[in-house]
Design a protein around this motif. Structure first.
Motif, PDB file in Angstrom:
ATOM      1  N   PRO A  39     -66.291  -9.185 -20.945  1.00 51.90           N
ATOM      2  CA  PRO A  39     -66.522  -8.841 -22.346  1.00 51.90           C
ATOM      3  C   PRO A  39     -65.238  -9.009 -23.159  1.00 51.90           C
ATOM      4  CG  PRO A  39     -66.169  -6.851 -21.101  1.00 51.90           C
ATOM      5  CD  PRO A  39     -66.033  -7.976 -20.111  1.00 51.90           C
ATOM      6  N   ILE A  43     -68.665  -2.821 -26.064  1.00 51.84           N
ATOM      7  CA  ILE A  43     -70.082  -2.834 -25.697  1.00 51.84           C
ATOM      8  C   ILE A  43     -70.734  -1.560 -26.231  1.00 51.84           C
ATOM      9  CG2 ILE A  43     -71.697  -2.682 -23.750  1.00 51.84           C
ATOM     10  CD1 ILE A  43     -69.669  -4.321 -22.122  1.00 51.84           C
ATOM     11  N   TYR A  99     -73.711  -7.365 -24.983  1.00 53.23           N
ATOM     12  CA  TYR A  99     -72.926  -6.406 -25.759  1.00 53.23           C
ATOM     13  C   TYR A  99     -73.761  -5.227 -26.265  1.00 53.23           C
ATOM     14  CZ  TYR A  99     -69.015  -9.575 -25.503  1.00 53.23           C
ATOM     15  OH  TYR A  99     -67.985 -10.356 -25.030  1.00 53.23           O
TER      16      TYR A  99
END
Length: 336
Positions: A39, A43, A99
């Protein structure tokens, strides 16, 4: 002398095809890069209950561990309502990029498929399972002032009341709701369902004596059990929990069939790329299996059940059928 005409269409078509191929290739490269960098920003993780409940506490604990590992913030966003349907619909409509995630549960991904005739999502087709998280069996609890010391005494007490007893739940369609319906149907007692937007306000009212009983996770009521404000009567599971060997099962108390495994799992929107799903699976499984998380969860009555996305998919397929049957037999409706 005639001048030859150049066929631009013949040239344009291959160029257009080539351009389209280049664009697709570039898009694929960009997508692959985004997946490999995942990521690269915070998130958001949706929890379908109010803050302070057992599921909220567990999700914050596990997410904090994962955030340390991936070096990104995980924002917990509480979306209570509709037995988890509010959060589930929000996840369904979120981008499938990893996400936005959700802590789904037995209700959102099994019970609600039968309970709600106009469900706005498909619990199997609209979501990508990542991993199972924990499971537990609800405990039957009563306030300190209740005359009942056993489940049998509670049923007898209910039969002595023309208006029956009130019971709190975490919301319509939750395990706490259905277990009350099942108990009432099996024993013939009258139980008036009082649904709340999450477990925390329900427990608050039970401690205050505003409701007579409740099926809930131990984690949600443990401080009040320890203080004596609430009393455990039985566990709605197939066997006694090793942390509470003195608490009988509902079957041992004389009420077989009043049981239901409650599980929680992590989900992404359907279509989330497999590399992202596998990365999230590795991170959350590792967090669940870490010693500090185990030390926190197991004494609170939670059973840690991490696995593969395929394991969770199979669990959902099984429970949509099995718990759907329970819902139909119980006669429960969303308006109870």
């Amino acid at each position: 002398m005639m001048t030859a005409m150049f066929d631009f269409k013949r040239l344009r078509d291959p160029l257009a095809a080539l351009g389209g191929s280049v664009l697709l290739a570039v898009a694929a490269m960009v997508s692959a890069q985004a997946q490999s960098d995942f990521p690269s920003r915070p998130i958001t993780l949706l929890v379908p209950f109010a803050a302070g409940g057992s599921s909220d506490v567990v999700m914050r604990l596990v997410s904090a561990k994962v955030a340390e590992s991936i070096k990104q913030t995980i924002l917990i966003e509480n979306r209570p309502g509709g037995g988890g349907n509010v959060a589930a619909l929000a996840l369904k409509n979120a981008p499938a990029d990893g996400y936005t995630l959700m802590m789904g549960h037995t209700g959102t991904h099994a019970i609600n498929a039968t309970l709600y005739p106009d469900l706005k999502f498909d619990p199997i087709k609209d979501f990508q399972p990542i991993t199972a998280l924990i499971s537990f069996n609800n405990l039957l609890n009563v306030p300190e002032a209740s005359p009942a010391k056993t489940a049998a005494e509670l049923v007898a007490f209910a039969k002595s009341k023309p208006d029956g007893l009130t019971y709190a739940s975490q919301g319509v369609g939750t395990g706490g709701h259905l277990l009350g319906v099942i108990l009432a149907k099996q024993t013939g007692i009258k139980l008036v369902h009082v649904p709340y937007r999450g477990v925390a306000p329900a427990v608050t009212d039970m401690v205050a004596g505003r409701v007579d009983m409740m099926f809930s996770a131990y984690l949600s009521v443990s401080p009040h059990i320890k203080s004596g404000k609430l009393r455990m009567l039985a566990i709605a599971g197939a066997q006694r929990h090793p942390e509470f060997p003195e608490v009988p099962t509902m079957a041992e108390a004389g009420f077989p069939g009043v049981e239901m495994e409650q599980w929680f799992g992590l989900f992404a929107p359907s279509g989330t790329p497999d590399p992202i799903v596998r990365r999230l699976n590795r991170e959350f499984v590792a967090a669940l299996q870490s010693d500090d998380v185990k030390k926190m969860l197991q004494p609170q009555g939670s059973i840690i059940i991490p696995g593969t996305p395929e394991d969770l998919t199979a669990r959902i397929a099984r429970d949509v059928v099995a718990l759907g049957k329970v819902v139909k037999e119980s006669g429960a409706t969303p308006t109870e």
